[in-house]
Design an enzyme around this catalytic site. Sequence first.
Site, PDB file in Angstrom:
ATOM      1  NE  ARG A 182      -2.176  -2.248   3.237  1.00  0.00           N
ATOM      2  CZ  ARG A 182      -2.600  -2.585   4.451  1.00  0.00           C
ATOM      3  NH1 ARG A 182      -3.677  -2.003   4.954  1.00  0.00           N
ATOM      4  NH2 ARG A 182      -1.950  -3.483   5.164  1.00  0.00           N
TER       5      ARG A 182
ATOM      6  CG  ASN B  46      36.864  28.827  -2.515  1.00  0.00           C
ATOM      7  OD1 ASN B  46      36.193  29.376  -3.391  1.00  0.00           O
ATOM      8  ND2 ASN B  46      36.447  27.765  -1.880  1.00  0.00           N
ATOM      9  CE1 TYR B  47      38.254  23.419  -7.735  1.00  0.00           C
ATOM     10  CE2 TYR B  47      36.575  24.357  -9.167  1.00  0.00           C
ATOM     11  CZ  TYR B  47      37.393  23.292  -8.809  1.00  0.00           C
ATOM     12  OH  TYR B  47      37.352  22.136  -9.523  1.00  0.00           O
TER      13      TYR B  47
ATOM     14  N   GLY C 289       2.071 -14.460   6.183  1.00  0.00           N
ATOM     15  CA  GLY C 289       1.260 -13.916   7.276  1.00  0.00           C
ATOM     16  C   GLY C 289       2.074 -13.655   8.529  1.00  0.00           C
ATOM     17  CB  THR C 290       1.346 -11.440  11.448  1.00  0.00           C
ATOM     18  OG1 THR C 290       0.005 -11.926  11.598  1.00  0.00           O
ATOM     19  CG2 THR C 290       1.294 -10.097  10.725  1.00  0.00           C
TER      20      THR C 290
ATOM     21  CG  ASP D 235       3.029  -1.666  10.286  1.00  0.00           C
ATOM     22  OD1 ASP D 235       2.944  -2.059  11.470  1.00  0.00           O
ATOM     23  OD2 ASP D 235       2.193  -1.973   9.411  1.00  0.00           O
TER      24      ASP D 235
ATOM     25  CE1 TYR E  71      31.411  30.215  -0.822  1.00  0.00           C
ATOM     26  CE2 TYR E  71      33.287  30.821  -2.183  1.00  0.00           C
ATOM     27  CZ  TYR E  71      32.587  29.873  -1.451  1.00  0.00           C
ATOM     28  OH  TYR E  71      33.074  28.598  -1.345  1.00  0.00           O
TER      29      TYR E  71
ATOM     30  CB  ALA F 101      35.682  50.126  -2.964  1.00  0.00           C
TER      31      ALA F 101
ATOM     32  CE  LYS G 236       4.241  -1.405   6.427  1.00  0.00           C
ATOM     33  NZ  LYS G 236       2.810  -1.754   6.620  1.00  0.00           N
TER      34      LYS G 236
HETATM   35  C1  UD1 Z   1      -2.265  -6.500  11.750  1.00  0.00           C
HETATM   36  C2  UD1 Z   1      -3.125  -7.427  12.628  1.00  0.00           C
HETATM   37  C3  UD1 Z   1      -4.400  -6.702  13.021  1.00  0.00           C
HETATM   38  C4  UD1 Z   1      -4.020  -5.439  13.783  1.00  0.00           C
HETATM   39  C5  UD1 Z   1      -3.096  -4.565  12.940  1.00  0.00           C
HETATM   40  C6  UD1 Z   1      -2.572  -3.429  13.803  1.00  0.00           C
HETATM   41  C7  UD1 Z   1      -2.666  -9.733  11.912  1.00  0.00           C
HETATM   42  C8  UD1 Z   1      -3.164 -10.885  11.129  1.00  0.00           C
HETATM   43  N1  UD1 Z   1      -3.433  -8.643  11.900  1.00  0.00           N
HETATM   44  O1  UD1 Z   1      -2.984  -6.218  10.563  1.00  0.00           O
HETATM   45  O2  UD1 Z   1      -5.211  -7.533  13.856  1.00  0.00           O
HETATM   46  O3  UD1 Z   1      -5.196  -4.726  14.114  1.00  0.00           O
HETATM   47  O4  UD1 Z   1      -1.952  -5.317  12.488  1.00  0.00           O
HETATM   48  O5  UD1 Z   1      -1.636  -2.631  13.105  1.00  0.00           O
HETATM   49  O6  UD1 Z   1      -1.617  -9.815  12.518  1.00  0.00           O
HETATM   50  N2  UD1 Z   1       4.482  -8.988   8.274  1.00  0.00           N
HETATM   51  C9  UD1 Z   1       5.511  -9.871   8.132  1.00  0.00           C
HETATM   52  N3  UD1 Z   1       5.312 -11.021   7.421  1.00  0.00           N
HETATM   53  C10 UD1 Z   1       4.116 -11.312   6.851  1.00  0.00           C
HETATM   54  C11 UD1 Z   1       3.057 -10.387   6.995  1.00  0.00           C
HETATM   55  C12 UD1 Z   1       3.267  -9.229   7.718  1.00  0.00           C
HETATM   56  O7  UD1 Z   1       6.617  -9.657   8.643  1.00  0.00           O
HETATM   57  O8  UD1 Z   1       4.017 -12.386   6.211  1.00  0.00           O
HETATM   58  C13 UD1 Z   1       4.720  -7.742   9.028  1.00  0.00           C
HETATM   59  C14 UD1 Z   1       4.492  -6.488   8.208  1.00  0.00           C
HETATM   60  O9  UD1 Z   1       5.701  -6.059   7.612  1.00  0.00           O
HETATM   61  C15 UD1 Z   1       4.012  -5.485   9.246  1.00  0.00           C
HETATM   62  C16 UD1 Z   1       3.368  -6.348  10.313  1.00  0.00           C
HETATM   63  O10 UD1 Z   1       3.796  -7.675  10.091  1.00  0.00           O
HETATM   64  O11 UD1 Z   1       5.093  -4.766   9.832  1.00  0.00           O
HETATM   65  C17 UD1 Z   1       1.843  -6.292  10.253  1.00  0.00           C
HETATM   66  O12 UD1 Z   1       1.418  -6.730   8.969  1.00  0.00           O
HETATM   67  P1  UD1 Z   1       0.281  -5.950   8.186  1.00  0.00           P
HETATM   68  O13 UD1 Z   1       0.076  -6.631   6.886  1.00  0.00           O
HETATM   69  O14 UD1 Z   1       0.563  -4.514   8.178  1.00  0.00           O
HETATM   70  O15 UD1 Z   1      -0.970  -6.292   9.125  1.00  0.00           O
HETATM   71  P2  UD1 Z   1      -2.311  -5.467   9.279  1.00  0.00           P
HETATM   72  O16 UD1 Z   1      -3.173  -5.771   8.110  1.00  0.00           O
HETATM   73  O17 UD1 Z   1      -2.010  -4.071   9.571  1.00  0.00           O
HETATM   74 CA    CA Z   2      -0.117  -2.732   9.528  1.00  0.00          CA
END
Ligand code: UD1
Ligand code: CA
Length: 442
Positions: free
Chosen positions: A15, A380-381, A75-76, A101, A360, A417, A22
């Site tokens: 995004r 100077n240069y 995913g997280t 972030d 200058y 001058a 990011k």
């Molecule tokens: C996440 C939470 C959401 C919370 C929100 C708050 C989850 C599933 N959701 O959503 O509940 O309200 O943050 O800000 O956790 N990242 C990785 N690897 C991955 C995916 C993400 O390292 O595979 C990192 C991203 O770089 C980021 C962080 O995890 O720094 C959060 O990921 P992001 O995709 O921003 O989650 P949100 O949709 O904001």
């Molecule tokens: Ca986020």
Amino acid sequence: MSLRAIVLAAGKGTRMKSARPKVMHEICGRPMIWYVLRSLRDAGIEEIVLVTNAELDPYAAAFGVKSVIQREQLGTGHAVRVALEAMETRPGGKIVVAYGDMPLVPHATFRELVEALHGASLALVTARMGAASNFGRIVRDERGVRRIVEVKDATPQELALEEMNAGIYAYDEAALRDAIVRLRDDNAQNEFYLTDTIAGLADAGHRVAPIEAHKRDVLGVNDRTELATARAGLNARICDGHMRNGVTILDPLTTYLEPELTIGRDTVIYPNTSISLLSEIGEGCVIGPNARLSAAKIGDDATVRESVIVESEIGDGATVGPFAHLRGHTVLGAEVRVGNFVEIKNSTLAEGAKASHLTYLGDATVGEESNIGAGTITANYDGVNKNRTIIGKNVRIGSNSSLIAPVTIGDGALTGAGAVVTKDVAPGERVVGNPAKPLPKK
Ligand code: UD1
Ligand code: CA
């Protein structure tokens, strides 16, 4: 007791629409990840593992943290699993998980969270963000927090819930390791959600301890609009800190500060001023309006108006501007005056020296109480080398003099001058013309 943190920053940051990772986008002069790491360290958490992707990983060492590359962003929850696999198991350990972030989280929130973990297997931060938020929703029952539902998976009833997941957690390590391997990706985004560890642990009878934070502290930066909001929030916080220490800031909204600045009490900062890169400003100064100071060191009772000061020092009681440009290791002594349309580079002006208009000075040394007339330049240069101009004490440089370096002008000397000075001028000597020649002694 072992306390470690995992910071997630491997996401694609789609995004942001950027070539830059990011968390490397800057807020008030520092990459956003810098703030997250600082807060964790200020909360006493020294051992930090950063989950990165291939683009971000080269930066990790500079932040003094270990990093693990998450090759595929599944995913997280998957990101935390990747980190845990690279971390030795410590019985009785605690692990904080934060997202890279979220640059506004104060260290106090991390502290509170770790305290809330006493007697629970999981502590998490919640916040009331407002109905339009894309934060996960906190679902409770009579026993407390039961699960988190992501916006993309939520029913309309769940979407209406006002308590949301800030995305900051502290876990008992054994509980986290157990819950993380049980995650599944059968959801709207086909991701392994870290947030599903909450239901996993609650269902298994673990106690989940929520703490509440203010929404301004837990803003997540996912796009450029949120980046701007975060910047405004951090800037306001930095300005507040200085105002509490006795600095007057006329308009915090148009005063752009960075972390780690020193500003003395009773200094007044006028609007449209930005101060960066570890600048130090003394007491009782007047800075701005429309000033830019970067890596500047300014003494007490100095004035800098409508000017640019880069990598330079200004002594006590000195006055600079309006419309001056000091750069490249310029040092002004006490009570020096530098006025309109004067550029000074890599030069030293001793106490009481003046260059008031249209000048200058590059690679020059100017002695005490000497006056540089309007329109003077140091040449100077020579096209190959930068050469020095040395001007003694109590020297009078006439308007529109050109000083062709290398050249030395002795104490008490004078140039007429329009003099074009190509040869050294002896102390007390008066020279005029092009090329400048000595006048007969009086
Ligand atoms: C996440 C939470 C959401 C919370 C929100 C708050 C989850 C599933 N959701 O959503 O509940 O309200 O943050 O800000 O956790 N990242 C990785 N690897 C991955 C995916 C993400 O390292 O595979 C990192 C991203 O770089 C980021 C962080 O995890 O720094 C959060 O990921 P992001 O995709 O921003 O989650 P949100 O949709 O904001
Ligand atoms: Ca986020």
